[in-house]
Design an enzyme around this catalytic site. Structure first.
Site, PDB file in Angstrom:
ATOM      1  N   LYS A 190      21.931  30.809  28.729  1.00 25.07           N
ATOM      2  CA  LYS A 190      20.573  31.160  28.273  1.00 25.07           C
ATOM      3  C   LYS A 190      19.980  32.158  29.250  1.00 25.07           C
ATOM      4  O   LYS A 190      20.007  31.928  30.469  1.00 25.07           O
ATOM      5  CB  LYS A 190      19.693  29.913  28.170  1.00 25.07           C
ATOM      6  CG  LYS A 190      18.270  30.265  27.688  1.00 25.07           C
ATOM      7  CD  LYS A 190      17.493  29.058  27.206  1.00 25.07           C
ATOM      8  CE  LYS A 190      16.853  28.297  28.316  1.00 25.07           C
ATOM      9  NZ  LYS A 190      15.818  27.358  27.824  1.00 25.07           N
ATOM     10  N   SER A 221      10.191  17.038  34.360  1.00 27.82           N
ATOM     11  CA  SER A 221      11.109  17.865  33.569  1.00 27.82           C
ATOM     12  C   SER A 221      11.082  19.291  34.100  1.00 27.82           C
ATOM     13  O   SER A 221      10.021  19.919  34.130  1.00 27.82           O
ATOM     14  CB  SER A 221      10.666  17.859  32.097  1.00 27.82           C
ATOM     15  OG  SER A 221      11.160  19.012  31.430  1.00 27.82           O
TER      16      SER A 221
HETATM   17  N1  LIG Z   1      10.028  21.740  31.659  1.00 26.97           N
HETATM   18  C1  LIG Z   1      10.575  22.598  30.846  1.00 26.97           C
HETATM   19  O1  LIG Z   1      11.705  22.428  30.405  1.00 26.97           O
HETATM   20  C2  LIG Z   1       9.801  23.801  30.409  1.00 26.97           C
HETATM   21  C3  LIG Z   1      10.262  24.561  29.324  1.00 26.97           C
HETATM   22  C4  LIG Z   1       9.508  25.652  28.911  1.00 26.97           C
HETATM   23  C5  LIG Z   1       8.350  25.985  29.553  1.00 26.97           C
HETATM   24  N2  LIG Z   1       7.938  25.244  30.639  1.00 26.97           N
HETATM   25  C6  LIG Z   1       6.708  25.591  31.362  1.00 26.97           C
HETATM   26  O2  LIG Z   1       5.631  24.984  30.673  1.00 26.97           O
HETATM   27  C7  LIG Z   1       4.456  25.717  30.965  1.00 26.97           C
HETATM   28  C8  LIG Z   1       3.727  26.014  29.664  1.00 26.97           C
HETATM   29  O3  LIG Z   1       4.518  26.902  28.891  1.00 26.97           O
HETATM   30  P1  LIG Z   1       4.045  27.381  27.448  1.00 26.97           P
HETATM   31  O4  LIG Z   1       5.115  28.269  26.930  1.00 26.97           O
HETATM   32  O5  LIG Z   1       3.632  26.206  26.638  1.00 26.97           O
HETATM   33  O6  LIG Z   1       2.771  28.250  27.836  1.00 26.97           O
HETATM   34  P2  LIG Z   1       1.516  28.583  26.939  1.00 26.97           P
HETATM   35  O7  LIG Z   1       0.833  29.722  27.612  1.00 26.97           O
HETATM   36  O8  LIG Z   1       1.911  28.687  25.505  1.00 26.97           O
HETATM   37  O9  LIG Z   1       0.601  27.252  27.065  1.00 26.97           O
HETATM   38  C9  LIG Z   1      -0.019  26.839  28.251  1.00 26.97           C
HETATM   39  C10 LIG Z   1      -1.319  26.194  27.835  1.00 26.97           C
HETATM   40  O10 LIG Z   1      -1.920  25.573  28.967  1.00 26.97           O
HETATM   41  C11 LIG Z   1      -3.322  25.755  28.847  1.00 26.97           C
HETATM   42  N3  LIG Z   1      -3.946  25.523  30.138  1.00 26.97           N
HETATM   43  C12 LIG Z   1      -4.091  26.388  31.173  1.00 26.97           C
HETATM   44  N4  LIG Z   1      -4.726  25.768  32.188  1.00 26.97           N
HETATM   45  C13 LIG Z   1      -4.981  24.498  31.766  1.00 26.97           C
HETATM   46  C14 LIG Z   1      -5.628  23.380  32.360  1.00 26.97           C
HETATM   47  N5  LIG Z   1      -6.112  23.432  33.595  1.00 26.97           N
HETATM   48  N6  LIG Z   1      -5.723  22.235  31.641  1.00 26.97           N
HETATM   49  C15 LIG Z   1      -5.216  22.153  30.391  1.00 26.97           C
HETATM   50  N7  LIG Z   1      -4.597  23.193  29.776  1.00 26.97           N
HETATM   51  C16 LIG Z   1      -4.481  24.344  30.465  1.00 26.97           C
HETATM   52  C17 LIG Z   1      -3.464  27.170  28.325  1.00 26.97           C
HETATM   53  O11 LIG Z   1      -4.749  27.398  27.774  1.00 26.97           O
HETATM   54  C18 LIG Z   1      -2.354  27.208  27.298  1.00 26.97           C
HETATM   55  O12 LIG Z   1      -2.781  26.801  26.018  1.00 26.97           O
HETATM   56  C19 LIG Z   1       4.898  26.971  31.740  1.00 26.97           C
HETATM   57  O13 LIG Z   1       4.693  26.759  33.119  1.00 26.97           O
HETATM   58  C20 LIG Z   1       6.368  27.060  31.426  1.00 26.97           C
HETATM   59  O14 LIG Z   1       7.089  27.762  32.411  1.00 26.97           O
HETATM   60  C21 LIG Z   1       8.636  24.164  31.059  1.00 26.97           C
END
Ligand SMILES: NC(=O)c1ccc[n+]([C@@H]2O[C@H](COP(=O)([O-])OP(=O)(O)OC[C@H]3O[C@@H](n4cnc5c(N)ncnc54)[C@H](O)[C@@H]3O)[C@@H](O)[C@H]2O)c1
Length: 315
Positions: A67, A285
């Protein structure tokens, strides 16, 4: 020259349902724990100040996967997704490429799926209520996967109230403040990891936390004090201790390897899960390539069985 199928975003979601993704991700964690699937560490390629690329390989069940995916936190302001990229699955016997897939949909499904797998393994057996903190792409898929296996109702919190309302409306849950989301028995944090959303004072007996947002160096959603006071679980120790929610507490000397259990060991029955009804469990995770392999393999099967159509390219 080989002609190979290409699954776009919607085709992946048509090929693999949330419940299928949950079953396959659980199986992948078990196979990795048993040493049957291989996963070298993911490689981060920083692209400052925009974000980072990740190269994530895995091998299992006769397939090899790579990936190539991003986390570019500033992208939503430009109307672009935070996470985007491509997956290649190859035949592990001949090396031939077998399929290209959109990485965004596979990532969303497998990330949502592991939230459900962790809740089933670690939350109190009677726990149903869900709090979602961060209702972007991956928060929404965590909620959808939890709902698909019977969790809910839930409270959705996001400073972008439109995002919280949309998710709550889709699942017939409620939108509400962070404090209401934290009163649920299963809470998923899925924010960009740039500010703390769970402090030690937020922890209530019996809570299960899925920490999904902090998936790279420098990110955290819970304070170090909160992390250190939970019963700790992770997807994979090396990733979690170097680029996950556990990293801050590990660096502060508050958490060491023997205090953290990998989810695969719990699923296999080789390690205990929740220590008691009143414990607060935290699952970190970081996102594993074996989860991607689990979902991508299911998509390949669906295409081979004629359940989904693909475009093709000649390489
Ligand atoms: N663990 C995993 O396997 C995994 C996989 C993919 C993404 N991620 C991570 O997850 C995170 C989110 O990714 P995404 O693609 O959903 O991003 P995204 O931008 O679609 O969503 C993030 C959301 O968090 C909200 N947000 C920001 N600050 C906040 C706060 N203080 N309280 C509540 N909500 C808040 C934003 O408004 C937004 O809606 C990123 O850091 C990404 O790297 C982790």
């Amino acid at each position: 020259m080989p002609e190979i199928p290409v699954l776009h975003h919607d085709a992946v979601l048509k090929a693999v349902s949330p419940t299928k993704a949950i079953d396959r991700v659980r199986e992948a964690l078990l196979r990795f724990h048993a040493g049957e699937w291989a996963m070298p560490p993911k490689v981060y390629l920083e692209s400052p100040p925009f974000g980072d690329f990740r190269a994530m390989p895995a091998l299992g069940d006769g397939l090899a996967l790579l990936k190539w995916v991003t986390s570019f936190p500033g992208n939503p302001q430009r109307g672009l997704p935070t996470v985007t990229g491509v997956i290649c699955i190859s035949d592990a016997t001949t090396g031939e490429p077998l399929m290209l897939l959109d990485a965004r949909s596979v990532t969303a499904l497998r990330t949502g799926a592991v939230a459900a797998v962790a809740a089933q393994a670690l939350a109190r057996p009677e726990a149903k209520t869900v709090g979602i903190i961060g209702c972007g792409l991956h928060g929404a898929w965590a909620a959808r996967c939890l709902a698909a296996v019977g969790y809910g109702p839930g409270v959705c919190y996001d400073p972008r109230t439109a995002a919280a309302n949309a998710l709550a409306g889709e699942l017939d849950w409620d939108a509400g403040p962070r404090e209401s989301a934290l009163r649920s028995l299963i809470v998923c944090c899925v924010t960009p990891g740039s500010e703390i959303v769970v402090d030690a004072g937020d922890l209530r007996p019996g809570l299960h936390l899925n920490m999904l947002g902090a998936d790279g160096p420098g990110k955290a959603e819970a304070s170090v004090g909160a992390v250190a006071s939970c019963a700790l679980f992770c997807d994979e120790w090396e990733q979690a201790s170097h680029g996950g929610e556990l990293t801050g507490a590990v660096q502060a000397g508050l958490v060491s390897r023997e205090q953290v259990t990998e989810l695969g060991a719990v699923l296999a029955g080789d390690a205990p899960g929740r220590p008691g009804a009143e414990a607060v469990t935290l699952f970190d995770s970081t996102g594993l390539a074996i989860q991607d392999l689990a979902v991508a393999a299911a998509a390949l099967e669906a295409w081979r069985a004629g359940r989904v159509e693909a475009q093709t390219v000649v390489l």
